[in-house]
Design an enzyme around this catalytic site. Structure first.
Site, short mmCIF file in Angstrom:
data_model
loop_
_atom_site.label_atom_id
_atom_site.label_comp_id
_atom_site.label_asym_id
_atom_site.label_seq_id
_atom_site.Cartn_x
_atom_site.Cartn_y
_atom_site.Cartn_z
N VAL A 11 6.89 -6.49 1.36
CA VAL A 11 6.61 -5.23 1.98
C VAL A 11 6.64 -5.23 3.35
CG1 VAL A 11 4.40 -3.60 2.16
CG2 VAL A 11 5.04 -4.59 -0.24
N ASP A 32 4.15 -14.87 9.82
CA ASP A 32 4.01 -15.53 8.30
C ASP A 32 3.68 -16.99 8.34
OD1 ASP A 32 5.23 -14.31 5.54
OD2 ASP A 32 5.36 -16.45 5.68
N GLY A 76 -0.25 -11.34 1.17
CA GLY A 76 -0.91 -11.55 -0.07
C GLY A 76 0.07 -11.46 -1.32
N ARG A 93 -4.70 -2.59 -9.71
CA ARG A 93 -4.33 -3.35 -8.33
C ARG A 93 -5.66 -4.05 -8.30
NH1 ARG A 93 -1.95 1.50 -7.86
NH2 ARG A 93 0.14 1.38 -6.96
N PRO A 126 -5.60 -4.88 -3.28
CA PRO A 126 -5.89 -3.30 -3.23
C PRO A 126 -6.15 -3.17 -1.77
CG PRO A 126 -7.49 -4.87 -4.29
CD PRO A 126 -6.32 -5.61 -3.81
N ASP A 151 0.54 7.75 -2.82
CA ASP A 151 0.27 8.57 -4.00
C ASP A 151 0.54 9.80 -3.88
OD1 ASP A 151 -0.85 6.01 -5.76
OD2 ASP A 151 -1.79 5.98 -3.99
N ARG A 154 4.27 10.58 -3.85
CA ARG A 154 4.82 10.43 -5.36
C ARG A 154 4.38 11.57 -6.13
NH1 ARG A 154 2.93 4.12 -6.30
NH2 ARG A 154 4.98 3.31 -5.22
N ARG A 156 3.57 14.74 -4.86
CA ARG A 156 4.62 15.91 -4.57
C ARG A 156 5.87 15.76 -5.08
NH1 ARG A 156 2.24 15.88 1.89
NH2 ARG A 156 0.21 16.54 1.59
N HIS A 178 -6.50 3.93 -4.18
CA HIS A 178 -5.17 3.55 -4.17
C HIS A 178 -4.90 2.70 -5.44
CE1 HIS A 178 -1.03 2.83 -3.89
NE2 HIS A 178 -1.01 1.50 -3.46
#
Length: 308
Positions: A11, A32, A76, A93, A126, A151, A154, A156, A178
């Site tokens: 991500v 990181d 994470g 999540r 989450p 969300d 997605r 739409r 979410h």
């Protein structure tokens, strides 16, 4: 604007790529716990970045975040590693909260020590309860979560596909968590001013069930194919960042703390350089309003389990 990304995994890397392609920052520091991974991601991307608006990319330490105006946390464990890929598990999540909260207890104080004025954007799943934990750890309110923006995109997309129009011409929103308790605002979903459910053939209730399942479990469908959901959230993150750094005052469904509900959740919000300036509570049916309250209660319950 100088900004930082914490976490150079899937991500974090996807977010970095999208930020570079959009020209969202003049300098981005990638941090990181595996310094070599951060260096590798930066080394890989910096060559392609010559095709994008000018940006300085650097793998660094937390101290290098000094003067950053925005810090994005993506670090994470993900759904697959955390065992959150069962469509029948209502926790979804939220199963990742305890493990990722432990990571945040180490990360957030180090961000605040290096960049005390930075706005913090939580992407890690989450994101909503982690944003509440981040507020407590940071000692300030300049914390947002990516919330239900992805969300909503997605939602739409799937509505547009069924109606055979561009997603740009669909007005529809997802609010709340979410996660599995997210709330689809069907009562206000429109295409060309017409209720979406009036624009489709077949049983409206079956249509709603099908679309909600496609959206609610989109991450699991992606994981089943690729092992991780990362590209879409990376692109959504970059759009959120654009609204912040350009002080757009764009209205996006993004997560921020709402005293009325006592937790971070998503409502349509005016987003700019200082974070959320104002949130709107859209007109909802009684069922939708009740579902939003249940979503807030689910988030409260999850936070209570942390004991912070």
């Amino acid at each position: 604007m100088k900004m930082g990304i914490i976490g150079a995994g899937g991500v974090g890397s996807a977010s970095l790529l999208a930020l570079v392609m959009r020209g969202s920052a003049c300098e981005i520091i990638v941090v990181d716990r595996n310094r070599e991974r951060a260096k590798g991601v930066v080394a890989d991307l910096q060559y392609g970045a010559t095709l994008s608006p000018a940006v300085a990319l650097r793998a660094g330490e937390y101290s290098d975040l000094a003067s950053a105006k925005l810090v994005i946390i993506t670090a994470g464990i993900n759904e697959k590693a955390g065992g959150a890929t069962d469509r029948g598990d209502p926790a979804g999540r939220l199963k990742l909260l305890r493990a990722n909260a432990q990571a945040y207890r180490e990360i957030v104080p180090r961000i605040v020590a290096a960049a005390p004025e930075a706005l913090i954007l939580v992407i890690t799943d989450p994101p909503d309860p982690l944003a509440d934990l981040t507020r407590r750890l940071a000692g300030h309110q300049r914390v947002l979560s990516s919330g239900t923006f992805l969300d909503t995109l997605r939602f739409r997309f799937h509505l547009a596909r069924h109606v055979n129009v561009s997603p740009h011409n669909v007005a529809a929103q997802v609010v709340g968590e979410h996660g599995t308790s997210q709330v689809f605002l069907w009562s206000s979903a429109r295409v060309a001013g017409m209720p979406v459910t009036a624009a489709i053939d077949g049983d409206p209730m079956e249509f709603r069930r099908s679309v909600e399942e496609e959206v609610r479990y989109a991450n699991i469908t992606i994981i089943e194919g690729t092992g991780a959901s990362q590209l879409g959230i990376g692109m959504a993150t970059a759009r959120i960042v654009d609204a912040i750094v350009r002080d757009e005052r764009a209205v996006l469904p993004i997560g921020s703390f709402h005293p009325r509900y006592g937790v971070t959740l998503s409502l349509p919000s005016v987003l700019g350089r200082q974070g959320v300036y104002r949130a709107f509570e859209p007109e909802m049916s009684k069922d939708e309003a009740n579902a939003l309250q249940r979503s807030a209660d689910a988030l409260k319950h999850a936070l209570a389990q942390l004991g912070d």
